[in-house]
Design a protein around this motif. Structure first.
Motif, PDB file in Angstrom:
ATOM      1  N   MET A 128      -9.395  -1.716  19.668  1.00 41.52           N
ATOM      2  CA  MET A 128      -9.131  -2.311  18.366  1.00 41.52           C
ATOM      3  C   MET A 128      -8.424  -3.648  18.569  1.00 41.52           C
ATOM      4  SD  MET A 128     -10.300  -0.078  16.157  1.00 41.52           S
ATOM      5  CE  MET A 128      -9.635  -0.400  14.567  1.00 41.52           C
ATOM      6  N   PHE A 129      -8.729  -4.580  17.694  1.00 42.19           N
ATOM      7  CA  PHE A 129      -8.133  -5.903  17.728  1.00 42.19           C
ATOM      8  C   PHE A 129      -7.258  -6.086  16.504  1.00 42.19           C
ATOM      9  CE2 PHE A 129     -12.251  -6.053  19.783  1.00 42.19           C
ATOM     10  CZ  PHE A 129     -11.955  -6.672  20.986  1.00 42.19           C
ATOM     11  N   ARG A 130      -6.045  -6.541  16.711  1.00 39.98           N
ATOM     12  CA  ARG A 130      -5.159  -6.833  15.588  1.00 39.98           C
ATOM     13  C   ARG A 130      -5.602  -8.160  14.993  1.00 39.98           C
ATOM     14  NH1 ARG A 130       1.177  -5.755  15.061  1.00 39.98           N
ATOM     15  NH2 ARG A 130       1.562  -6.986  13.194  1.00 39.98           N
ATOM     16  N   VAL A 131      -5.804  -8.199  13.691  1.00 40.60           N
ATOM     17  CA  VAL A 131      -6.328  -9.385  13.028  1.00 40.60           C
ATOM     18  C   VAL A 131      -5.219 -10.357  12.648  1.00 40.60           C
ATOM     19  CG1 VAL A 131      -7.628 -10.217  11.018  1.00 40.60           C
ATOM     20  CG2 VAL A 131      -8.348  -8.125  12.192  1.00 40.60           C
ATOM     21  N   ASN A 132      -4.157  -9.877  12.030  1.00 42.93           N
ATOM     22  CA  ASN A 132      -3.074 -10.759  11.584  1.00 42.93           C
ATOM     23  C   ASN A 132      -1.790 -10.430  12.327  1.00 42.93           C
ATOM     24  OD1 ASN A 132      -3.586  -8.419   9.839  1.00 42.93           O
ATOM     25  ND2 ASN A 132      -1.816  -9.057   8.655  1.00 42.93           N
ATOM     26  N   ASP A 133      -1.151 -11.466  12.857  1.00 41.11           N
ATOM     27  CA  ASP A 133       0.088 -11.275  13.614  1.00 41.11           C
ATOM     28  C   ASP A 133       1.219 -10.749  12.737  1.00 41.11           C
ATOM     29  OD1 ASP A 133      -0.963 -12.101  16.060  1.00 41.11           O
ATOM     30  OD2 ASP A 133      -0.541 -14.213  15.615  1.00 41.11           O
ATOM     31  N   LYS A 134       1.359 -11.346  11.565  1.00 36.97           N
ATOM     32  CA  LYS A 134       2.413 -10.934  10.642  1.00 36.97           C
ATOM     33  C   LYS A 134       1.784 -10.212   9.463  1.00 36.97           C
ATOM     34  CE  LYS A 134       5.484 -14.684  11.850  1.00 36.97           C
ATOM     35  NZ  LYS A 134       6.246 -15.829  11.407  1.00 36.97           N
ATOM     36  N   PRO A 135       2.480  -9.225   8.909  1.00 42.54           N
ATOM     37  CA  PRO A 135       1.943  -8.522   7.737  1.00 42.54           C
ATOM     38  C   PRO A 135       1.706  -9.487   6.576  1.00 42.54           C
ATOM     39  CG  PRO A 135       3.825  -7.357   8.629  1.00 42.54           C
ATOM     40  CD  PRO A 135       3.763  -8.681   9.331  1.00 42.54           C
ATOM     41  N   VAL A 136       0.623  -9.256   5.843  1.00 43.90           N
ATOM     42  CA  VAL A 136       0.335 -10.031   4.640  1.00 43.90           C
ATOM     43  C   VAL A 136       0.737  -9.213   3.427  1.00 43.90           C
ATOM     44  CG1 VAL A 136      -1.541 -11.351   5.694  1.00 43.90           C
ATOM     45  CG2 VAL A 136      -2.051  -9.195   4.543  1.00 43.90           C
ATOM     46  N   ASP A 137       0.950  -9.895   2.305  1.00 42.34           N
ATOM     47  CA  ASP A 137       1.300  -9.206   1.072  1.00 42.34           C
ATOM     48  C   ASP A 137       0.209  -8.228   0.680  1.00 42.34           C
ATOM     49  OD1 ASP A 137       3.711 -10.559   0.720  1.00 42.34           O
ATOM     50  OD2 ASP A 137       2.773 -12.166  -0.434  1.00 42.34           O
ATOM     51  N   MET A 138       0.633  -7.122   0.133  1.00 39.10           N
ATOM     52  CA  MET A 138      -0.309  -6.114  -0.340  1.00 39.10           C
ATOM     53  C   MET A 138      -0.834  -6.531  -1.713  1.00 39.10           C
ATOM     54  SD  MET A 138       0.379  -2.007  -0.698  1.00 39.10           S
ATOM     55  CE  MET A 138       0.774  -1.809   1.027  1.00 39.10           C
ATOM     56  N   VAL A 139      -2.099  -6.261  -1.978  1.00 39.05           N
ATOM     57  CA  VAL A 139      -2.708  -6.530  -3.274  1.00 39.05           C
ATOM     58  C   VAL A 139      -1.955  -5.713  -4.331  1.00 39.05           C
ATOM     59  CG1 VAL A 139      -4.850  -6.298  -4.604  1.00 39.05           C
ATOM     60  CG2 VAL A 139      -4.931  -6.980  -2.200  1.00 39.05           C
ATOM     61  N   GLU A 140      -1.704  -6.317  -5.505  1.00 38.45           N
ATOM     62  CA  GLU A 140      -0.916  -5.671  -6.562  1.00 38.45           C
ATOM     63  C   GLU A 140      -1.400  -4.261  -6.904  1.00 38.45           C
ATOM     64  OE1 GLU A 140       1.994  -6.359  -8.409  1.00 38.45           O
ATOM     65  OE2 GLU A 140       2.174  -7.813  -6.790  1.00 38.45           O
ATOM     66  N   GLU A 141      -2.715  -4.093  -7.091  1.00 37.15           N
ATOM     67  CA  GLU A 141      -3.247  -2.781  -7.475  1.00 37.15           C
ATOM     68  C   GLU A 141      -2.967  -1.738  -6.395  1.00 37.15           C
ATOM     69  OE1 GLU A 141      -5.214  -5.558  -7.397  1.00 37.15           O
ATOM     70  OE2 GLU A 141      -5.456  -5.965  -9.515  1.00 37.15           O
ATOM     71  N   THR A 142      -2.991  -2.169  -5.141  1.00 39.93           N
ATOM     72  CA  THR A 142      -2.744  -1.250  -4.036  1.00 39.93           C
ATOM     73  C   THR A 142      -1.285  -0.826  -4.008  1.00 39.93           C
ATOM     74  OG1 THR A 142      -4.484  -2.358  -2.804  1.00 39.93           O
ATOM     75  CG2 THR A 142      -3.047  -0.902  -1.561  1.00 39.93           C
ATOM     76  N   LYS A 143      -0.387  -1.736  -4.333  1.00 41.03           N
ATOM     77  CA  LYS A 143       1.044  -1.392  -4.383  1.00 41.03           C
ATOM     78  C   LYS A 143       1.263  -0.171  -5.264  1.00 41.03           C
ATOM     79  CE  LYS A 143       3.287  -5.896  -4.040  1.00 41.03           C
ATOM     80  NZ  LYS A 143       4.177  -6.808  -4.775  1.00 41.03           N
ATOM     81  N   LEU A 144       0.606  -0.162  -6.412  1.00 40.95           N
ATOM     82  CA  LEU A 144       0.795   0.925  -7.372  1.00 40.95           C
ATOM     83  C   LEU A 144       0.252   2.248  -6.861  1.00 40.95           C
ATOM     84  CD1 LEU A 144      -0.040  -1.019 -10.635  1.00 40.95           C
ATOM     85  CD2 LEU A 144       2.209  -0.291  -9.834  1.00 40.95           C
ATOM     86  N   MET A 145      -0.721   2.190  -5.962  1.00 40.75           N
ATOM     87  CA  MET A 145      -1.278   3.427  -5.415  1.00 40.75           C
ATOM     88  C   MET A 145      -0.420   3.960  -4.272  1.00 40.75           C
ATOM     89  SD  MET A 145      -5.336   2.835  -5.451  1.00 40.75           S
ATOM     90  CE  MET A 145      -5.620   4.544  -5.014  1.00 40.75           C
ATOM     91  N   CYS A 146       0.355   3.082  -3.641  1.00 38.87           N
ATOM     92  CA  CYS A 146       1.117   3.471  -2.453  1.00 38.87           C
ATOM     93  C   CYS A 146       2.560   3.852  -2.742  1.00 38.87           C
ATOM     94  CB  CYS A 146       1.087   2.335  -1.431  1.00 38.87           C
ATOM     95  SG  CYS A 146      -0.578   2.022  -0.797  1.00 38.87           S
ATOM     96  N   ALA A 147       3.012   3.654  -3.949  1.00 41.74           N
ATOM     97  CA  ALA A 147       4.396   4.007  -4.292  1.00 41.74           C
ATOM     98  C   ALA A 147       4.498   4.230  -5.789  1.00 41.74           C
ATOM     99  CB  ALA A 147       5.339   2.890  -3.866  1.00 41.74           C
ATOM    100  N   PRO A 148       5.456   5.045  -6.199  1.00 35.24           N
ATOM    101  CA  PRO A 148       5.663   5.248  -7.629  1.00 35.24           C
ATOM    102  C   PRO A 148       6.057   3.930  -8.300  1.00 35.24           C
ATOM    103  CG  PRO A 148       6.928   6.831  -6.330  1.00 35.24           C
ATOM    104  CD  PRO A 148       6.354   5.837  -5.378  1.00 35.24           C
TER     105      PRO A 148
END
Length: 143
Positions: free
Chosen positions: A1-21
């Protein structure tokens, strides 16, 4: 596997809501990030993607979803694996893993799937990208 981005990128807004209350999504301690990984097949497929707009069968895209954009705050790992050629909704297999329990998330279980959604319900909007999010494609095409 190859890591694409060195630093984490912001999560898409809709995804935030699915990953946390919702009560935690906008709190001071929630600053989620995403790191992408791809396998060799997906990496090679990026060479023809601008013309075909499709990934080859066998492509794997992994997203490491972090709570605070740090390596030690990974909460969820998602995996997309291209299993059929073409653009059908069934062309990708989706898996999601809870890293706290080291277990696959069972979408049929209401306790672990509070919003009663499956992956394709969100990825469907990205059909023109072969079901990969706009942000994901932006990162991958920089590869």
């Amino acid at each position: 596997m190859f890591r694409v981005n060195d630093k984490p990128v912001d999560m898409v807004e809709e995804t935030k809501l699915m990953c946390a209350p919702p009560s935690l999504v906008y709190g001071p301690h929630y600053d989620p990030g995403v790191v992408y990984y791809i396998n060799e097949i997906a990496k090679q497929g990026l060479k023809t993607y601008p013309d075909t707009r499709l990934f080859p069968v066998g492509s794997i895209i992994v997203k490491e979803k972090q709570e605070r954009k740090t390596e030690d705050s990974v909460q969820i790992i998602t995996v997309m694996r291209k299993v059929l050629s073409g653009r059908g909704e069934d062309s990708w297999e989706y898996k999601m893993y809870d890293t706290n329990k080291w277990a696959e998330i069972d979408f049929s279980n209401r306790e672990t799937n509070r919003l009663n959604r499956t992956c394709i319900e969100c990825h469907r909007r990205y059909k023109d990208n072969d079901y990969v999010s706009d942000k994901g494609m932006e990162l991958l095409l920089r590869e």
